[in-house]
Write an enzyme that holds these catalytic residues in place. Structure first.
Site, PDB file in Angstrom:
ATOM      1  N   ASP A   1      -0.238  -1.946   3.934  1.00 33.85           N
ATOM      2  CA  ASP A   1      -1.260  -1.819   3.135  1.00 33.85           C
ATOM      3  C   ASP A   1      -0.804  -2.684   1.632  1.00 33.85           C
ATOM      4  O   ASP A   1       0.325  -2.469   1.492  1.00 33.85           O
ATOM      5  CB  ASP A   1      -1.334  -0.162   2.693  1.00 33.85           C
ATOM      6  CG  ASP A   1      -2.295   0.164   1.285  1.00 33.85           C
ATOM      7  OD1 ASP A   1      -3.607   0.005   1.663  1.00 33.85           O
ATOM      8  OD2 ASP A   1      -1.740   0.136   0.172  1.00 33.85           O
TER       9      ASP A   1
ATOM     10  N   ILE B   1       1.041  -0.274  -1.050  1.00 37.73           N
ATOM     11  CA  ILE B   1       2.058   0.666  -0.858  1.00 37.73           C
ATOM     12  C   ILE B   1       3.235  -0.358  -0.560  1.00 37.73           C
ATOM     13  O   ILE B   1       3.424  -0.921   0.557  1.00 37.73           O
ATOM     14  CB  ILE B   1       1.817   1.799   0.106  1.00 37.73           C
ATOM     15  CG1 ILE B   1       0.490   2.796   0.111  1.00 37.73           C
ATOM     16  CG2 ILE B   1       3.060   2.348   0.536  1.00 37.73           C
ATOM     17  CD1 ILE B   1       0.472   3.477   0.956  1.00 37.73           C
TER      18      ILE B   1
ATOM     19  N   PRO C   1       0.332  -2.192  10.496  1.00 38.93           N
ATOM     20  CA  PRO C   1       1.591  -2.139  10.892  1.00 38.93           C
ATOM     21  C   PRO C   1       2.264  -3.065  11.910  1.00 38.93           C
ATOM     22  O   PRO C   1       3.489  -3.231  12.044  1.00 38.93           O
ATOM     23  CB  PRO C   1       1.699  -0.646  11.335  1.00 38.93           C
ATOM     24  CG  PRO C   1       0.368  -0.567  11.997  1.00 38.93           C
ATOM     25  CD  PRO C   1      -0.733  -1.364  11.268  1.00 38.93           C
TER      26      PRO C   1
ATOM     27  N   ASP D   1       2.471 -13.681   4.570  1.00 37.36           N
ATOM     28  CA  ASP D   1       4.020 -13.644   4.404  1.00 37.36           C
ATOM     29  C   ASP D   1       4.416 -13.202   5.765  1.00 37.36           C
ATOM     30  O   ASP D   1       3.957 -13.264   6.912  1.00 37.36           O
ATOM     31  CB  ASP D   1       4.305 -12.588   3.379  1.00 37.36           C
ATOM     32  CG  ASP D   1       3.787 -11.217   3.495  1.00 37.36           C
ATOM     33  OD1 ASP D   1       3.670 -10.689   4.357  1.00 37.36           O
ATOM     34  OD2 ASP D   1       3.875 -10.857   2.241  1.00 37.36           O
TER      35      ASP D   1
ATOM     36  N   GLY E   1       1.622  -7.341   5.110  1.00 42.87           N
ATOM     37  CA  GLY E   1       1.789  -6.224   6.134  1.00 42.87           C
ATOM     38  C   GLY E   1       1.554  -5.118   5.469  1.00 42.87           C
ATOM     39  O   GLY E   1       1.788  -4.839   4.322  1.00 42.87           O
TER      40      GLY E   1
ATOM     41  N   MET F   1      12.370  -0.234   4.688  1.00 44.33           N
ATOM     42  CA  MET F   1      13.660  -0.708   4.676  1.00 44.33           C
ATOM     43  C   MET F   1      14.154  -1.860   5.678  1.00 44.33           C
ATOM     44  O   MET F   1      13.330  -1.868   6.809  1.00 44.33           O
ATOM     45  CB  MET F   1      14.569   0.458   4.543  1.00 44.33           C
ATOM     46  CG  MET F   1      14.700   1.065   5.811  1.00 44.33           C
ATOM     47  SD  MET F   1      15.757   2.608   5.800  1.00 44.33           S
ATOM     48  CE  MET F   1      17.272   1.615   5.140  1.00 44.33           C
TER      49      MET F   1
ATOM     50  N   LYS G   1       8.568 -13.829   2.375  1.00 45.14           N
ATOM     51  CA  LYS G   1       9.930 -13.706   1.599  1.00 45.14           C
ATOM     52  C   LYS G   1      10.730 -12.976   2.826  1.00 45.14           C
ATOM     53  O   LYS G   1      10.833 -12.048   2.949  1.00 45.14           O
ATOM     54  CB  LYS G   1       9.584 -12.660   0.643  1.00 45.14           C
ATOM     55  CG  LYS G   1       8.462 -13.211  -0.403  1.00 45.14           C
ATOM     56  CD  LYS G   1       8.312 -12.265  -1.368  1.00 45.14           C
ATOM     57  CE  LYS G   1       7.090 -11.070  -1.020  1.00 45.14           C
ATOM     58  NZ  LYS G   1       6.831 -10.272  -2.338  1.00 45.14           N
TER      59      LYS G   1
END
Lengths: 264, 264
Positions: free
Chosen positions: B97, B100, B19, B42, B95, B177, B64
């Site tokens: 998992d 997921i 995390p 990333d 980042g 989000m 991204k």
């Protein structure tokens, strides 16, 4: 003079031990295990992980078998509070992540009520561990924009699962469960609208050398699992994404051969 | 003579970086970063984690940003395949998992198609990390027997979320989000039946020293977050369990003070 009267401040760390493989524990969890004075652990924590505990630490097993609860949750809460108040540095080690089906919330409440400082250290939850070990993507932009984690254990007096909400297309469902309820569970999912042909995988002892996995469909998996006589703690993954498991290549990867042996 | 012509076999590890807090990476991820010849990473992977990479490894940033995709997914897939076929030991670091909301599934497909061996190493997903850092139990035997993880990012042409299934009582919902859609998202949840008074928390930069968190209700959180000018990658946690966050005690725990400063 007790430790706490001397001014030493106890603390309880609720620590996730991850899905099973000792290498899948976090750096922080490994450090806290080395530094702990007391480690309170349960059944889902394997021997390889216990080897990370420092040699002088006290170890307390509070394993909860379904049929034979060695220590009830209220007793575990009281134990953690007692050791924290005594000024000790306690690690409460739980399989997976402490706050996902780990009843960590109840332990937090007890510690907070008693004024014992605590900290939660997250772990790799079983769903992520088993998915990685079988190369099943839990989400997929075309097939699963939602991932639902559910406990498959049900007890008398607990609310029923919301089957209608569970049985929706476009999501992956992961049940944290034993084997006992598998046939009934699959029947309920089909009854509430999921197609019998929906891919499903059961992963036993996920991420451990003893891992076994079966891939079938919702309609057939209970019988397949019974035929294969799986018995350990298991995870059921249901959804279109299960079809994406690329077993040949997982098997080809160094060190991952055992992961896919039985997944077919 | 290329490495692969010499018989060296490449492998691509899809590795979860957890995390944010570098100490929340797994022992296996840390080892693979030390041993990698190439690390492809990333935006969600922080500087503390990059320090774990061995000194001689090549580092390739494929971050991204929403508005400014430095490298498209298809190009990332092609890069991983190319380096694997060249016989290199590649870590694809993501980042949380990899499976997921990490689009790891698409990378697996590309690798499998090209015959490149791969292995997936799970990580602590952001939901578990943020929950631990704010002491919000994601499941609770009385309040949430189901945990739903959803991507809050929506793109044109992607299927709509199944709002009806999401807006059920007795579950915790976690949205992965940005902030942009927060007001619209909360409005849709209320519109589809969730009470405006339902507790909700937004956690920004979860588990990092820069973590900020806001607790409010579904009806008020968008305004609260705007007032606090949060801007980083964030997680929205919705459900009765949010009321259980014990902030005073999290704050009291050694080293965890920053976690709860703004959570109210």
């Amino acid at each position: 003079m007790t430790a706490s009267a001397s001014g030493a401040k106890g603390i309880v760390y609720l620590v996730g031990a991850g899905p099973g493989d000792p290498e899948l524990i976090t750096l922080k969890a490994a450090r806290l295990l080395r530094e702990a004075e007391v480690v309170v652990y349960d059944r889902l924590v394997g021997p390889g992980i216990l080897e990370l505990i420092g040699p002088s630490a006290e170890r307390i097993y509070v394993g909860k078998e379904r049929a034979n609860h060695i220590m009830r949750q209220a007793e575990i809460n009281a134990l953690l509070v007692r050791r924290g108040l005594r000024g000790q540095r306690v690690v409460r080690l739980k399989g997976g992540d402490p706050l996902i089906f780990g009843r960590g919330g109840e332990e937090i409440e007890a510690l907070a009520e008693a004024g014992v400082p605590f900290e939660v250290v997250p772990g790799v939850t079983a769903a992520a561990g088993c998915a990685a070990a079988t190369a099943i993507p839990l989400t997929h932009r075309d097939h699963a924009r939602t991932l639902v984690l559910v406990t498959g254990h049900t007890k008398d007096g607990e609310p029923e699962l919301n089957w209608q909400a569970l049985c929706q297309p476009g999501q992956t469902i992961v049940f944290y469960m034993g084997h006992k309820a598998l046939d009934r569970l699959c029947a309920r999912l089909i009854e509430h609208g999921l197609p019998g042909a929906l891919p499903a995988a059961l992963v036993e002892n996920g991420t451990l050398p003893s891992q076994r996995a079966i891939r079938a469909t919702l309609a057939t998996i209970a019988a397949e699992v019974e035929r294969a006589t799986l018995q350990g703690p298991a995870l059921l993954i249901v959804g279109e994404v299960v079809a994406f498991a690329d077993l040949a290549h997982v098997a080809a990867a160094a060190g991952a051969l055992h992961h896919a042996q039985e997944l077919r």
